[in-house]
Each structure stands twice: as C-alpha cells, then as structure tokens.
Design a protein around this motif. Structure first.
Motif, PDB file in Angstrom:
ATOM      1  N   MET A 140       0.682  -1.248  -0.092  1.00  0.00           N
ATOM      2  CA  MET A 140       0.060   0.033   0.161  1.00  0.00           C
ATOM      3  C   MET A 140       0.917   1.370   0.007  1.00  0.00           C
ATOM      4  SD  MET A 140      -2.829   1.310   2.722  1.00  0.00           S
ATOM      5  CE  MET A 140      -3.684   2.671   2.739  1.00  0.00           C
ATOM      6  N   ILE A 141       0.563   2.377  -0.929  1.00  0.00           N
ATOM      7  CA  ILE A 141       1.580   3.531  -0.877  1.00  0.00           C
ATOM      8  C   ILE A 141       0.538   4.386  -0.288  1.00  0.00           C
ATOM      9  CG2 ILE A 141       0.292   4.006  -3.203  1.00  0.00           C
ATOM     10  CD1 ILE A 141       2.893   5.389  -3.835  1.00  0.00           C
ATOM     11  N   ASP A 142       1.464   5.286   0.734  1.00  0.00           N
ATOM     12  CA  ASP A 142       0.910   6.270   1.321  1.00  0.00           C
ATOM     13  C   ASP A 142       1.682   7.603   1.164  1.00  0.00           C
ATOM     14  OD1 ASP A 142       2.494   5.579   3.156  1.00  0.00           O
ATOM     15  OD2 ASP A 142       1.212   4.777   4.456  1.00  0.00           O
ATOM     16  N   GLU A 143       1.739   8.582   2.230  1.00  0.00           N
ATOM     17  CA  GLU A 143       2.698   9.526   2.154  1.00  0.00           C
ATOM     18  C   GLU A 143       4.168   9.237   2.379  1.00  0.00           C
ATOM     19  OE1 GLU A 143       1.903  12.292   5.326  1.00  0.00           O
ATOM     20  OE2 GLU A 143       2.401  11.054   6.948  1.00  0.00           O
ATOM     21  N   ASP A 144       4.556   7.937   3.132  1.00  0.00           N
ATOM     22  CA  ASP A 144       5.488   7.346   2.939  1.00  0.00           C
ATOM     23  C   ASP A 144       5.940   6.442   2.007  1.00  0.00           C
ATOM     24  OD1 ASP A 144       6.108   8.624   5.516  1.00  0.00           O
ATOM     25  OD2 ASP A 144       5.197   6.960   6.710  1.00  0.00           O
ATOM     26  N   GLY A 145       5.362   6.652   0.742  1.00  0.00           N
ATOM     27  CA  GLY A 145       5.871   5.785  -0.277  1.00  0.00           C
ATOM     28  C   GLY A 145       5.358   4.252   0.027  1.00  0.00           C
ATOM     29  N   TYR A 146       6.174   3.493  -0.276  1.00  0.00           N
ATOM     30  CA  TYR A 146       5.853   2.124  -0.379  1.00  0.00           C
ATOM     31  C   TYR A 146       6.478   1.538   1.037  1.00  0.00           C
ATOM     32  CZ  TYR A 146       4.193   2.007  -5.068  1.00  0.00           C
ATOM     33  OH  TYR A 146       3.423   2.239  -6.342  1.00  0.00           O
ATOM     34  N   PHE A 147       6.995   2.495   1.769  1.00  0.00           N
ATOM     35  CA  PHE A 147       7.880   1.902   2.972  1.00  0.00           C
ATOM     36  C   PHE A 147       6.962   2.773   4.099  1.00  0.00           C
ATOM     37  CE2 PHE A 147      10.526   0.792  -0.452  1.00  0.00           C
ATOM     38  CZ  PHE A 147      10.853  -0.274  -0.193  1.00  0.00           C
ATOM     39  N   GLY A 148       5.811   2.505   4.730  1.00  0.00           N
ATOM     40  CA  GLY A 148       4.972   3.055   5.581  1.00  0.00           C
ATOM     41  C   GLY A 148       5.298   2.192   6.973  1.00  0.00           C
ATOM     42  N   GLU A 149       4.332   2.361   7.727  1.00  0.00           N
ATOM     43  CA  GLU A 149       4.703   1.894   9.195  1.00  0.00           C
ATOM     44  C   GLU A 149       4.469   0.307   9.285  1.00  0.00           C
ATOM     45  OE1 GLU A 149       4.991   1.791  12.865  1.00  0.00           O
ATOM     46  OE2 GLU A 149       4.882   3.569  11.913  1.00  0.00           O
ATOM     47  N   GLN A 150       3.698  -0.312   8.285  1.00  0.00           N
ATOM     48  CA  GLN A 150       3.635  -1.839   8.400  1.00  0.00           C
ATOM     49  C   GLN A 150       5.009  -2.275   7.928  1.00  0.00           C
ATOM     50  OE1 GLN A 150       0.622  -3.301   5.837  1.00  0.00           O
ATOM     51  NE2 GLN A 150       0.823  -5.410   6.451  1.00  0.00           N
ATOM     52  N   GLN A 151       5.577  -1.637   6.832  1.00  0.00           N
ATOM     53  CA  GLN A 151       7.163  -2.088   6.412  1.00  0.00           C
ATOM     54  C   GLN A 151       8.061  -1.713   7.345  1.00  0.00           C
ATOM     55  OE1 GLN A 151       4.771  -0.750   4.239  1.00  0.00           O
ATOM     56  NE2 GLN A 151       4.170  -3.133   3.965  1.00  0.00           N
ATOM     57  N   ALA A 152       8.002  -0.608   8.051  1.00  0.00           N
ATOM     58  CA  ALA A 152       9.056  -0.183   8.876  1.00  0.00           C
ATOM     59  C   ALA A 152       8.896  -1.005  10.129  1.00  0.00           C
ATOM     60  CB  ALA A 152       8.639   1.334   9.290  1.00  0.00           C
ATOM     61  N   GLU A 153       7.811  -1.432  10.548  1.00  0.00           N
ATOM     62  CA  GLU A 153       7.810  -2.127  11.685  1.00  0.00           C
ATOM     63  C   GLU A 153       8.578  -3.484  11.635  1.00  0.00           C
ATOM     64  OE1 GLU A 153       4.449  -4.751  14.512  1.00  0.00           O
ATOM     65  OE2 GLU A 153       3.766  -3.513  12.874  1.00  0.00           O
ATOM     66  N   HIS A 154       8.763  -4.057  10.484  1.00  0.00           N
ATOM     67  CA  HIS A 154       9.347  -5.556  10.086  1.00  0.00           C
ATOM     68  C   HIS A 154      10.745  -5.410   9.344  1.00  0.00           C
ATOM     69  CE1 HIS A 154       5.507  -7.377  11.567  1.00  0.00           C
ATOM     70  NE2 HIS A 154       5.266  -6.582  10.677  1.00  0.00           N
ATOM     71  N   TYR A 155      10.829  -4.095   9.235  1.00  0.00           N
ATOM     72  CA  TYR A 155      12.347  -3.985   8.258  1.00  0.00           C
ATOM     73  C   TYR A 155      13.618  -4.497   8.922  1.00  0.00           C
ATOM     74  CZ  TYR A 155      15.466  -1.546   4.969  1.00  0.00           C
ATOM     75  OH  TYR A 155      16.485  -1.494   4.158  1.00  0.00           O
ATOM     76  N   ASP A 156      13.741  -4.355  10.300  1.00  0.00           N
ATOM     77  CA  ASP A 156      15.129  -4.719  10.566  1.00  0.00           C
ATOM     78  C   ASP A 156      15.098  -6.067  11.053  1.00  0.00           C
ATOM     79  OD1 ASP A 156      16.460  -2.216  10.621  1.00  0.00           O
ATOM     80  OD2 ASP A 156      15.341  -1.444  12.476  1.00  0.00           O
ATOM     81  N   ARG A 157      13.968  -6.825  10.846  1.00  0.00           N
ATOM     82  CA  ARG A 157      13.985  -8.391  11.200  1.00  0.00           C
ATOM     83  C   ARG A 157      14.103  -9.076   9.883  1.00  0.00           C
ATOM     84  NH1 ARG A 157       9.779  -6.651  14.711  1.00  0.00           N
ATOM     85  NH2 ARG A 157       8.056  -7.679  13.354  1.00  0.00           N
TER      86      ARG A 157
END
Length: 251
Positions: A1-18
């Motif tokens: 899903m794309i929003d003001e954060d592009g394709y790397f919003g809250e849902q992706q940020a939450e899991h990114y470092d894992r």
C-alpha cells in the motif's frame, strides 16, 4: 500500500530490521561500513534512503558525520528511536529533488545509495535526476556509491516474464519483468498463523551498469571503481550485483 511514506510506511517499517536478507547480517554491514568510511576520507557522508539507519548508525560510530534523505517518516522514526539516532540529521523527502543545505558545513565527500534502492526510482528520468542531485551535493573529488543487483534477465525462462526469488510455508515472492520498458514489479504474498493472506506489490526500474555510467556522465561524474560487492572482488560477467563508485572531478 502506498501512502505519504511511499511504499515503506508503518507496516513495512515495523518489520524492516527483522529481515533475513544477507544485507542485514553483521559481517556484511561491517564490510559495507568499512568501504564507505574509507571513501568518506574524513569528510561528511550523505545517505539517500537512510531508512532505519542500518548503515548510517554504524558509519557514524566510525566517526563519519552522516546526513540522510528519506521519504518515509515511519522508517526515520525507527532510526530516531535507536541509540545514536537522534544525532543523525535527516531531510524528509524523495532523493531526486530534496536538497540539503551545505552552506554551513560545506559539501559532502561521499554520497551513497545501497541495497538496490536506485531501482525504487521507477523511471529513467528520475534515476538521471538522482545523479544530478547527488553531484550538486558533492565536493570536488567526492564520490557517489551505488550498490545494486545486475538485472536477472538470464533467469527468465523463454516465453515467460516471472522470476520467483522467495518461497516458503508462510509466504512467497516473485518479480514480474517487462523487458521492453525495463519496468519490474516485485509481488510479496504472506500468510499469517491464522491462515489469512496479505499481498503487496512494489514497482521498480531495473538498470544496467553501463546505463548507470552514462547517467553519471550526464551529471558530470566519472567511474572510478566497480566491484562484485563490498569485498572489492573484480566485477565479471557472472556477477549478480555490483558496487560502483563514481567521482566528481577535482576543481
């Protein structure tokens, strides 16, 4: 899903470092930071797509002042929450048009764009403009480093346009290629423990090493080095990725 954060919003940020990708392993990060610290040569570094600070934080701990550009406030919030994260300046915006004020501290000696992120710019025009933006931020003699995959077209079976790159009991992923336009879309499908599914698609534009060299020339940069990876082994026709270094000519 794309929003003001592009394709790397809250849902992706939450899991990114894992992520289980090799780029998140400690030894790979250490090699990456070692090369970048050497190229910075005691000067400042600009990271395009700084994200959660996977590279910026250890680079800063090596004594390199780092400033970042990133569109995703959610990713930057993760950076800010980490030890040392508050000390790294970040400009929120895309790295094609966003500029950093260098009037006080001077231009950067290094800019870098790693982990295939150049392909997040989904048009040739945007990729060219990225080079021009970087060149405007670099001091004479400064370097621009890109780490990116070599397009996987040899993996595409005859008559098809799909390359799977991840498969498992809880999810799978594949890339859909258009070889006429160099457009590519990565599709991610995952399953939760209760059997629900989620799908996510992210558009890219794959780019060849020689094409990047031409973009660099248009921005007034010249190729200095190209390696197979952060180990600095020679780049060959069998390399699956490359780390390339372009230099802004001395004044």
């Amino acid at each position: 899903m794309i929003d003001e954060d592009g394709y790397f919003g809250e849902q992706q940020a939450e899991h990114y470092d894992r992520s289980a990708d090799a780029e998140f392993q400690a030894d790979v990060i250490e090699r990456t930071v070692e090369v970048l610290a050497e190229l910075a040569g005691g000067g400042r570094a600009l990271e395009l797509g700084i994200g959660t600070g996977r590279i910026a934080l250890p680079l800063a701990r090596r004594g390199v002042p780092v400033h970042g550009i990133d569109l995703s406030r959610a990713m930057v919030a993760r950076l800010r929450a980490k030890p040392g994260g508050e000390g790294i300046g970040v400009s929120i915006g895309d790295f094609v048009t966003t500029t950093v004020d260098t009037s006080a501290e001077g231009p950067f000696s290094l800019a870098y764009l790693v982990y295939n992120t150049i392909m997040n710019l989904a048009s040739q025009e945007a990729q060219v403009d990225c080079f021009r933006n970087v060149a405007a931020h670099l001091a004479p003699g400064g370097c621009f480093v890109i780490e990116v995959m070599v397009p996987e077209l040899r993996k595409i079976p005859a008559g098809q346009h799909i390359v799977p790159f991840r498969a498992g009991p809880t999810g799978w992923a594949y890339t859909e290629y258009d070889t006429a336009t160099q457009d590519a879309t990565c599709h991610y499908i995952s399953l939760t423990e209760d059997g629900r599914g989620a799908a996510r698609s992210v558009p890219f534009r794959y780019v060849w090493p020689a094409e990047l060299d031409l973009m660099a020339r248009l921005a007034g940069l010249r190729l200095r080095d190209r390696w197979d990876g952060w180990t600095r082994r020679p780049f060959t026709q069998d390399s699956v990725r490359h780390v390339s270094v372009w230099e802004k000519p001395p004044a």
